[in-house]
Design a protein around this motif. Structure first.
Motif, PDB file in Angstrom:
ATOM      1  N   LEU A  19       0.809  -1.212   0.000  1.00  0.00           N
ATOM      2  CA  LEU A  19       0.000   0.000   0.000  1.00  0.00           C
ATOM      3  C   LEU A  19       0.847   1.268   0.000  1.00  0.00           C
ATOM      4  CD1 LEU A  19      -2.817   1.177  -0.043  1.00  0.00           C
ATOM      5  CD2 LEU A  19      -2.865   0.990   2.450  1.00  0.00           C
ATOM      6  N   ALA A  20       1.915   1.290   0.762  1.00  0.00           N
ATOM      7  CA  ALA A  20       2.771   2.477   0.807  1.00  0.00           C
ATOM      8  C   ALA A  20       3.357   2.778  -0.574  1.00  0.00           C
ATOM      9  CB  ALA A  20       3.887   2.284   1.832  1.00  0.00           C
ATOM     10  N   GLU A  21       3.777   1.746  -1.296  1.00  0.00           N
ATOM     11  CA  GLU A  21       4.326   1.940  -2.634  1.00  0.00           C
ATOM     12  C   GLU A  21       3.255   2.443  -3.601  1.00  0.00           C
ATOM     13  OE1 GLU A  21       7.725  -1.098  -3.742  1.00  0.00           O
ATOM     14  OE2 GLU A  21       6.066  -2.132  -2.720  1.00  0.00           O
ATOM     15  N   VAL A  22       2.056   1.888  -3.470  1.00  0.00           N
ATOM     16  CA  VAL A  22       0.946   2.299  -4.340  1.00  0.00           C
ATOM     17  C   VAL A  22       0.598   3.765  -4.102  1.00  0.00           C
ATOM     18  CG1 VAL A  22      -1.517   1.976  -4.792  1.00  0.00           C
ATOM     19  CG2 VAL A  22      -0.007  -0.017  -4.626  1.00  0.00           C
ATOM     20  N   LEU A  23       0.532   4.179  -2.854  1.00  0.00           N
ATOM     21  CA  LEU A  23       0.195   5.569  -2.554  1.00  0.00           C
ATOM     22  C   LEU A  23       1.260   6.534  -3.048  1.00  0.00           C
ATOM     23  CD1 LEU A  23      -1.347   5.166   0.990  1.00  0.00           C
ATOM     24  CD2 LEU A  23      -2.550   5.714  -1.140  1.00  0.00           C
ATOM     25  N   ALA A  24       2.511   6.077  -3.102  1.00  0.00           N
ATOM     26  CA  ALA A  24       3.610   6.912  -3.591  1.00  0.00           C
ATOM     27  C   ALA A  24       3.777   6.823  -5.110  1.00  0.00           C
ATOM     28  CB  ALA A  24       4.916   6.512  -2.903  1.00  0.00           C
ATOM     29  N   ALA A  25       3.015   5.943  -5.741  1.00  0.00           N
ATOM     30  CA  ALA A  25       3.114   5.744  -7.190  1.00  0.00           C
ATOM     31  C   ALA A  25       2.515   6.931  -7.940  1.00  0.00           C
ATOM     32  CB  ALA A  25       2.375   4.461  -7.579  1.00  0.00           C
ATOM     33  N   PRO A  26       2.927   7.112  -9.184  1.00  0.00           N
ATOM     34  CA  PRO A  26       2.306   8.169  -9.983  1.00  0.00           C
ATOM     35  C   PRO A  26       0.831   7.856 -10.217  1.00  0.00           C
ATOM     36  CG  PRO A  26       3.752   6.813 -11.340  1.00  0.00           C
ATOM     37  CD  PRO A  26       3.940   6.367  -9.923  1.00  0.00           C
ATOM     38  N   ALA A  27       0.037   8.895 -10.455  1.00  0.00           N
ATOM     39  CA  ALA A  27      -1.403   8.710 -10.679  1.00  0.00           C
ATOM     40  C   ALA A  27      -1.663   7.743 -11.831  1.00  0.00           C
ATOM     41  CB  ALA A  27      -2.075  10.049 -10.936  1.00  0.00           C
ATOM     42  N   SER A  28      -0.736   7.676 -12.773  1.00  0.00           N
ATOM     43  CA  SER A  28      -0.898   6.769 -13.911  1.00  0.00           C
ATOM     44  C   SER A  28      -0.803   5.292 -13.521  1.00  0.00           C
ATOM     45  CB  SER A  28       0.117   7.097 -15.001  1.00  0.00           C
ATOM     46  OG  SER A  28       1.435   6.974 -14.506  1.00  0.00           O
ATOM     47  N   ALA A  29      -0.488   4.997 -12.270  1.00  0.00           N
ATOM     48  CA  ALA A  29      -0.511   3.610 -11.798  1.00  0.00           C
ATOM     49  C   ALA A  29      -1.944   3.095 -11.706  1.00  0.00           C
ATOM     50  CB  ALA A  29       0.172   3.499 -10.430  1.00  0.00           C
ATOM     51  N   LEU A  30      -2.905   4.008 -11.645  1.00  0.00           N
ATOM     52  CA  LEU A  30      -4.311   3.620 -11.600  1.00  0.00           C
ATOM     53  C   LEU A  30      -4.774   3.187 -12.986  1.00  0.00           C
ATOM     54  CD1 LEU A  30      -5.606   6.585  -9.445  1.00  0.00           C
ATOM     55  CD2 LEU A  30      -5.386   4.218  -8.697  1.00  0.00           C
ATOM     56  N   LYS A  31      -5.557   2.109 -13.037  1.00  0.00           N
ATOM     57  CA  LYS A  31      -6.096   1.657 -14.318  1.00  0.00           C
ATOM     58  C   LYS A  31      -6.899   2.788 -14.941  1.00  0.00           C
ATOM     59  CE  LYS A  31      -6.479  -3.283 -14.295  1.00  0.00           C
ATOM     60  NZ  LYS A  31      -7.322  -4.462 -14.272  1.00  0.00           N
ATOM     61  N   GLY A  32      -6.677   2.999 -16.229  1.00  0.00           N
ATOM     62  CA  GLY A  32      -7.442   3.998 -16.948  1.00  0.00           C
ATOM     63  C   GLY A  32      -6.845   5.393 -16.923  1.00  0.00           C
ATOM     64  N   VAL A  33      -5.769   5.587 -16.162  1.00  0.00           N
ATOM     65  CA  VAL A  33      -5.096   6.886 -16.144  1.00  0.00           C
ATOM     66  C   VAL A  33      -3.792   6.741 -16.919  1.00  0.00           C
ATOM     67  CG1 VAL A  33      -4.101   8.728 -14.734  1.00  0.00           C
ATOM     68  CG2 VAL A  33      -6.104   7.466 -13.883  1.00  0.00           C
ATOM     69  N   SER A  34      -3.732   7.386 -18.065  1.00  0.00           N
ATOM     70  CA  SER A  34      -2.533   7.288 -18.911  1.00  0.00           C
ATOM     71  C   SER A  34      -1.424   8.183 -18.372  1.00  0.00           C
ATOM     72  CB  SER A  34      -2.879   7.709 -20.344  1.00  0.00           C
ATOM     73  OG  SER A  34      -3.137   9.107 -20.390  1.00  0.00           O
ATOM     74  N   ASP A  35      -0.226   7.986 -18.900  1.00  0.00           N
ATOM     75  CA  ASP A  35       0.891   8.864 -18.528  1.00  0.00           C
ATOM     76  C   ASP A  35       0.555  10.313 -18.871  1.00  0.00           C
ATOM     77  OD1 ASP A  35       2.428   6.756 -17.564  1.00  0.00           O
ATOM     78  OD2 ASP A  35       3.510   6.491 -19.448  1.00  0.00           O
ATOM     79  N   ARG A  36      -0.072  10.524 -20.017  1.00  0.00           N
ATOM     80  CA  ARG A  36      -0.454  11.883 -20.442  1.00  0.00           C
ATOM     81  C   ARG A  36      -1.467  12.481 -19.469  1.00  0.00           C
ATOM     82  NH1 ARG A  36       0.079  16.790 -21.690  1.00  0.00           N
ATOM     83  NH2 ARG A  36      -1.355  17.681 -23.170  1.00  0.00           N
ATOM     84  N   GLN A  37      -2.458  11.698 -19.087  1.00  0.00           N
ATOM     85  CA  GLN A  37      -3.454  12.193 -18.136  1.00  0.00           C
ATOM     86  C   GLN A  37      -2.814  12.485 -16.785  1.00  0.00           C
ATOM     87  OE1 GLN A  37      -6.036   8.847 -18.712  1.00  0.00           O
ATOM     88  NE2 GLN A  37      -7.536  10.071 -19.842  1.00  0.00           N
ATOM     89  N   GLY A  38      -1.868  11.647 -16.383  1.00  0.00           N
ATOM     90  CA  GLY A  38      -1.131  11.896 -15.145  1.00  0.00           C
ATOM     91  C   GLY A  38      -0.375  13.212 -15.217  1.00  0.00           C
ATOM     92  N   ALA A  39       0.233  13.484 -16.376  1.00  0.00           N
ATOM     93  CA  ALA A  39       0.950  14.747 -16.564  1.00  0.00           C
ATOM     94  C   ALA A  39      -0.016  15.935 -16.507  1.00  0.00           C
ATOM     95  CB  ALA A  39       1.706  14.734 -17.885  1.00  0.00           C
ATOM     96  N   LEU A  40      -1.195  15.762 -17.071  1.00  0.00           N
ATOM     97  CA  LEU A  40      -2.193  16.834 -17.031  1.00  0.00           C
ATOM     98  C   LEU A  40      -2.697  17.077 -15.604  1.00  0.00           C
ATOM     99  CD1 LEU A  40      -4.193  15.997 -20.284  1.00  0.00           C
ATOM    100  CD2 LEU A  40      -2.717  17.982 -19.889  1.00  0.00           C
ATOM    101  N   LEU A  41      -2.858  16.007 -14.832  1.00  0.00           N
ATOM    102  CA  LEU A  41      -3.247  16.169 -13.424  1.00  0.00           C
ATOM    103  C   LEU A  41      -2.187  16.945 -12.657  1.00  0.00           C
ATOM    104  CD1 LEU A  41      -4.726  12.647 -12.617  1.00  0.00           C
ATOM    105  CD2 LEU A  41      -5.948  14.830 -12.474  1.00  0.00           C
TER     106      LEU A  41
END
Length: 73
Positions: A19-41
């Protein structure tokens, strides 16, 4: 104790992490969130991690409004 099937909400590379690693992961680690969308967030809201996304005040406000609507019905 609450639990969640991480394989349903995370990309494969993150599903076996703790869980600690997941919470520290980039938003793009979530299904459906692309690297581009993570950058926009990050650009729009300063969101860098899953934890940042979870703590976003706009998310909390929208969630509270949806809960109020659901309980009013």
């Amino acid at each position: 104790m609450a639990s969640i099937d991480l394989t349903k909400v995370l990309d494969k590379a993150w599903a076996e992490k703790d869980l600690a690693e997941v919470l520290a992961a980039p938003a793009s680690a979530l299904k459906g969130v692309s690297d581009r969308q993570g950058a926009l967030l990050e650009e729009a809201f300063g969101i860098k991690t899953v934890s940042d996304l979870a703590g976003l005040k706009y998310f909390h406000w929208a969630s509270a409004l949806a809960t109020l609507d659901a309980t009013a019905k």
